[in-house]
Design a protein around this motif. Structure first.
Motif, PDB file in Angstrom:
ATOM      1  N   ILE A   4       0.857  -1.172   0.000  1.00 56.34           N
ATOM      2  CA  ILE A   4       0.000   0.000   0.000  1.00 56.34           C
ATOM      3  C   ILE A   4       0.898   1.227   0.000  1.00 56.34           C
ATOM      4  N   ASP A   6       0.967   5.235   0.281  1.00 57.04           N
ATOM      5  CA  ASP A   6       0.216   6.431   0.665  1.00 57.04           C
ATOM      6  C   ASP A   6       0.316   7.484  -0.431  1.00 57.04           C
ATOM      7  N   ASN A   7      -0.782   8.162  -0.660  1.00 54.83           N
ATOM      8  CA  ASN A   7      -0.834   9.273  -1.615  1.00 54.83           C
ATOM      9  C   ASN A   7      -0.345   8.892  -3.011  1.00 54.83           C
TER      10      ASN A   7
END
Length: 185
Positions: A4, A6-7
């Protein structure tokens, strides 16, 4: 388990802006962007169906930031002449910061014409309004055909000066200001 990030949307934007700006539209592909981001190409395609859509999104978003700056100039108490010159300087700085991405606006074969029309029309409208304000404030009468060509020349001069005289920013802006002063007196 997939990683995953972020952003990721913002990271895709920043990376694409950098690559398109540095290498131009034709030299960048989805695989190169994904590699730079250290993600799978399929992940990138989950966000953008193709390079053209990604490019236009990057182009449009980067110009939104420019339009915000140009709109701020309109709110100042500067004279119309100073607003026009300051707006040209902002355009110069913004296109210079985008590197090659700014020049892509003049290439008809890069993306769909209607995709660029919104950006070009907005730039044209901003410059046109500043010119009209200048004419009114200083009571300048200029032939409409000449005015139309001058509006186009302001934008194209910025791109050309950045291309031909990249290391002469001060002289380039001085030259464009000279064009303004010679034609609006």
């Amino acid at each position: 388990m997939p990683k995953i990030i972020d952003n990721l949307h913002e990271k895709i934007f920043e990376c694409s802006l950098k690559l398109f700006g540095e290498y131009g539209y034709n030299e960048v592909n989805m695989k190169r962007i994904a590699k730079e981001l250290d993600i799978a190409v399929g992940t990138l395609y989950n966000y953008y169906p193709n390079k053209q859509d990604l490019f236009f999104t990057v182009l449009k978003k980067s110009w939104q930031q420019t339009f915000f700056k140009l709109d701020k100039v309109k709110e100042t108490n500067y004279s119309s002449r100073k607003k026009l010159k300051y707006s040209i300087k902002i355009l110069y700085d913004e296109i210079e910061n985008r590197k090659g991405l700014g020049k892509e606006l003049t290439k008809a074969n890069v993306i769909k014409k209607e995709s660029l029309d919104g950006i070009k029309d907005r730039l044209d409208g901003i410059i046109r309004n500043l010119v009209e304000e200048l004419k009114k404030e200083e009571k300048i009468d200029i032939d409409k055909e000449i005015e139309e060509r001058l509006i186009r020349v302001f934008f194209l001069s910025v791109i050309d000066m950045l291309d031909k005289y990249a290391k002469e920013k001060e002289n380039n802006i001085k030259f464009i200001n000279y064009i303004i002063d010679c034609n609006f007196k």
